[in-house]
Motif scaffolding. Structure first.
Motif: not given
Length: 468
Positions: A85-109
């Motif tokens: 879940s640790i590398p998966v969390g970083d991966k999800m944060a990267r994907v959301i950032l690349e798509n200019d997504g919600d920062e709260q989700l980025v923080r969560k991941y």
């Protein structure tokens, strides 16, 4: 002659202004560059730390998957899932950032990736502002490749789990095959993780080198400019310092003399009022004397507050070890004479048996906050209370004093710690109590926070360093 002197004065003044503008501009420039350089380096360090956590999570996941592969012990599944879940969390944060997504989700991941919460702002800032820059593009490419391998690892794990649960993975050859794939993936990920850290580290070194060169040049400019005007500045500062010493001495003398001269007649008058109230005089005379007493008590409290403020300004912090519980009891007892104080329930939770602190300043803080809570109690409420809590938390001392009094209106919250600011009836206080609390905390490196809701109550949260 006067014209010549004036011209010389104007020339000197003009040069001083020019030099000060030059110094100010250079200082602002270097501070700005340093700020962003330090922010970049802090962000890079956060990503390097995140990479080490990413790598550990991946290696732990591979390890637990191998264990499960050979022993089919279901306890390894949960350990694998926690690790992956640790590398998966970083991966999800990267994907959301690349798509200019919600920062709260980025923080969560990012938090799922075990990144420190205080590092996340810098990580997001670096990604958003440098994702088009060459060095970050290279880092991003490595990151995406690593995430691709993590996806492959997850798929392999799903395959292993499904087959072992169905009883299909029984022979050694099949186990060897999966172990080989795990080993290959682990090698690829280790290589990518090394490249990721090495690239970030190289960027950090370059930033530090360029910052050093730039700082050296700007410092030379500042030093050269400063030497030209330093004589004038020092001379003027020396004159101002002498004047300030005189003013401070006169101010201390004024505060002490005034308080002494006022308190002597106040004490006498209070005694006379007390005796007069015992005489068999008309009720209106008693009322008159009672009002005199209240007025004198307010004046006495006001002078005490001025003395506290003056002492805090003049006297250095003096630490000693004492028991805070009895002192808090003493403060509560001293305030029982206040109007309606005996109708208020005091609740205490003192988790510190011994405290190293400036004893007099501790008393000032507690005394002012308790007094303030009693003054602004809500007479309409049946179960009036004041709660006092003292504890250690995260390397600091926390003192919380809360009540269910009348609270503070939202428009007053920013002004509550200003000198002489009073929110409600001015007859209740001088407006110095909370200012003194803030001033005392500033002297010992502490802070005070306010949580309040109008007509529901207030909570003052005080923190200062643990001097133990």
């Amino acid at each position: 002659m006067n014209s010549s002197v004036m011209m010389k004065f104007n020339v000197i003044k003009g040069k001083l202004i020019l030099f000060m503008i030059l110094i100010l501009t250079a200082s602002v420039t270097i501070l700005t560059i340093n700020y962003y350089s330090l922010k970049i380096n802090a962000s890079i360090r956060a990503y390097i730390n995140g990479e080490s956590l990413y790598a550990k999570g991946q290696k732990d996941a591979t390890y637990y998957l191998s264990k499960y592969l050979y022993f089919s012990d279901s306890s390894y599944i949960s350990q694998y899932q926690k690790a992956i879940s640790i590398p998966v969390g970083d991966k999800m944060a990267r994907v959301i950032l690349e798509n200019d997504g919600d920062e709260q989700l980025v923080r969560k991941y990012f938090i799922q990736g075990n990144n420190h919460p205080e590092d996340i702002d810098n990580m997001i800032w670096l990604f958003k502002n440098f994702n088009e820059v060459g060095f970050f593009q290279e880092i991003l490419k490595i990151w995406i490749e690593a995430d691709s391998n993590i996806e492959e690892l997850s798929g392999l794990a799903d395959d292993i789990f499904s087959q072992t649960e169905g009883g299909k993975l029984a022979n050694k050859d099949e186990k060897k095959f999966y172990q080989g794939k795990l080993s290959s993936l682990n090698t690829e990920l280790s290589s990518e993780q090394y490249k990721f850290s090495a690239t970030l580290a190289e960027v950090g070194r370059k930033v530090e080198k360029y910052l050093l060169y730039f700082n050296f040049i700007v410092i030379i400019i500042i030093l050269f400019s400063t030497l030209v005007v330093i004589y004038f500045i020092l001379k003027r500062l020396d004159n101002q310092n002498r004047k300030l010493k005189i003013i401070n001495h006169e101010l201390d003398k004024f505060v002490y003399s005034t308080s002494h001269d006022l308190r002597a007649p106040i004490s006498s008058l209070k005694g006379l009022v007390y005796l007069a109230c015992r005489e068999k005089d008309p009720e209106n005379l008693k009322t008159y004397f009672k009002l005199m007493t209240e007025s004198l008590e307010r004046q006495d409290n006001f002078i005490s507050e001025i003395i506290d403020l003056s002492r805090n300004k003049r006297i250095e912090v003096s630490l000693s070890v004492f028991k805070p519980g009895p002192l808090i009891d003493q403060v509560i007892e001293n305030h029982q004479f206040m109007q309606n104080a005996k109708k208020i329930s005091f609740k205490k939770k003192i988790e510190i048996s011994q405290l190293k602190m400036d004893k007099s300043r501790f008393m000032i803080i507690v005394n002012n906050l308790v007094s303030n809570a009693i003054k602004y109690h809500d007479s309409r409420k049946l179960n009036k209370f004041i709660r006092i809590e003292l504890k250690r938390q995260e390397g600091k001392i926390h003192l919380e004093i809360s009540d269910n009094g009348i609270g503070i209106k939202p428009e007053h919250k920013e002004k509550i710690f200003e000198m002489f600011f009073v929110t409600q009836n001015k007859s209740k206080g001088s407006g110095l109590g909370l200012y003194i609390v803030s001033d005392v905390l500033g002297k010992i490196g502490g802070i005070v926070k306010l949580e309040s809701e109008w007509e529901k109550g207030s909570k003052f949260i005080i923190q200062w360093p643990d001097f133990e």
